[in-house]
Design a protein around this motif. Structure first.
Motif, mmCIF file in Angstrom:
data_model
loop_
_atom_site.group_PDB
_atom_site.id
_atom_site.type_symbol
_atom_site.label_atom_id
_atom_site.label_comp_id
_atom_site.label_asym_id
_atom_site.label_seq_id
_atom_site.Cartn_x
_atom_site.Cartn_y
_atom_site.Cartn_z
ATOM 1 N N ARG A 60 0.837 -1.210 0.000
ATOM 2 C CA ARG A 60 0.000 0.000 0.000
ATOM 3 C C ARG A 60 0.868 1.255 0.000
ATOM 4 O O ARG A 60 0.562 2.237 -0.698
ATOM 5 N N GLY A 64 0.961 4.040 -2.888
ATOM 6 C CA GLY A 64 0.748 5.455 -2.625
ATOM 7 C C GLY A 64 1.893 6.312 -3.165
ATOM 8 O O GLY A 64 1.679 7.405 -3.707
ATOM 9 N N HIS A 67 1.530 6.537 -6.870
ATOM 10 C CA HIS A 67 0.398 7.414 -7.178
ATOM 11 C C HIS A 67 0.812 8.875 -7.090
ATOM 12 O O HIS A 67 0.473 9.687 -7.955
#
Length: 304
Positions: A60, A64, A67
């Motif tokens: 995760r 992130g 992103h």
């Protein structure tokens, strides 16, 4: 106990597995390599040296980070898919107990609406002179794209036997090798009739193909794209017109006139109606104007 090979060596073995057992293309392998290099860089930043030490939280956090670096939702989804495949391979090859990428979803990209031509632009584009057989062929292709909403692969895959001039229809082999019957409009039928007369002038290598190249072979997708781009310049269009733009224009104009989403879905060969629903957004401004004009509760009260 998970194999203690360095991450780079494990990636090399995964690449060999993709090539030999999965028979993956060089392009696919390059994509896997690029995606997993991002995971490798993250692990180096965090001081993670063993596969079993990578947790869902790490996936995760890495997601992130990617992103924030500007990767699109589709690129992030592909990165997740590559990571899952690698960890699945590692569970079989090295005895990894947990796939840390399992169940994690990528953020979605905002939906991009397909570009379309309006009715006037379409008319401008379709006014193609037919001085020679190439122009005649190009006009027939363009008219058929717009008349029947065909994909590029569907158009180049058409054989003479797939066209029923009397009925005004074409048998099309779509995605997943699903066959569907699509209507052909009268302008497209006339363009096809003209093309079939001129087609006899060409020494043919492929006697089955509806559209052929200068060499008499079935026309290639790349040649169709190039011809449509050339026509864009010749017809004075603002930008390049490509096959999918004509398909989008077909769907948008048909939906605007009929409002029948299910019929448009059937004609386009979409498996899910959610794919077709994107065209409802294209016509929102038009529908809003109709609503404002027609609905008794929407009309503005006249000032005295």
């Amino acid at each position: 106990m998970v194999d203690s090979l360095p991450f780079a060596k494990q990636l090399d073995q995964f690449e060999r597995y993709l090539r030999s057992e999965r028979n993956a293309s060089p392009h696919t392998i390059t994509n896997y390599r690029r995606d997993l290099k991002k995971l490798q860089d993250y692990c180096q930043q965090q001081g993670i040296e063993r596969l079993e030490d990578i947790t869902p939280s790490d996936i995760r956090l890495c997601l992130g980070q990617l992103h924030r670096q500007g990767l699109s939702g589709s690129s992030l989804q592909r990165w997740l898919s590559s990571s899952r495949s690698f960890f699945t391979f590692a569970s079989r090859k090295y005895g990894l107990q947990l796939n840390p990428a399992s169940g994690i979803r990528a953020p979605k990209s905002p939906q991009k609406l397909p570009k379309t031509l309006d009715a006037d632009q379409t008319q401008q584009y379709l006014e193609i002179s037919t001085d020679d057989w190439i122009d005649c062929r190009d006009r027939a292709m363009v008219e058929l794209f717009y008349s029947s909403g065909l994909r590029l692969a569907e158009l180049v895959g058409l054989d003479l036997a797939h066209i029923d001039m009397g009925e005004g229809s074409a048998r099309v082999l779509g995605k997943g090798r699903k066959e569907r019957l699509v209507p052909i409009g009268r302008f497209a039928l006339k363009a096809l009739q003209d093309w079939l007369k001129r087609r006899r002038e060409i020494p043919l290598s492929d006697h089955q193909a509806l559209f052929v190249s200068k060499r008499g072979n079935r026309i290639s997708p790349r040649t169709v794209q190039q011809r449509l781009q050339k026509l864009s310049l010749e017809q004075g269009m603002d930008g390049k017109v490509h096959p999918h733009m004509l398909r989008h224009s077909f769907a948008s104009h048909l939906l605007e006139s009929s409002g029948d989403l299910r019929a448009v879905q059937e004609l386009l060969g979409h498996a899910n109606i959610s794919t077709t629903q994107v065209y409802t957004h294209l016509d929102f401004q038009h529908l809003a104007k109709v609503y404002d004009k027609a609905h008794p509760r929407a009309q503005k009260r006249k000032t005295k």
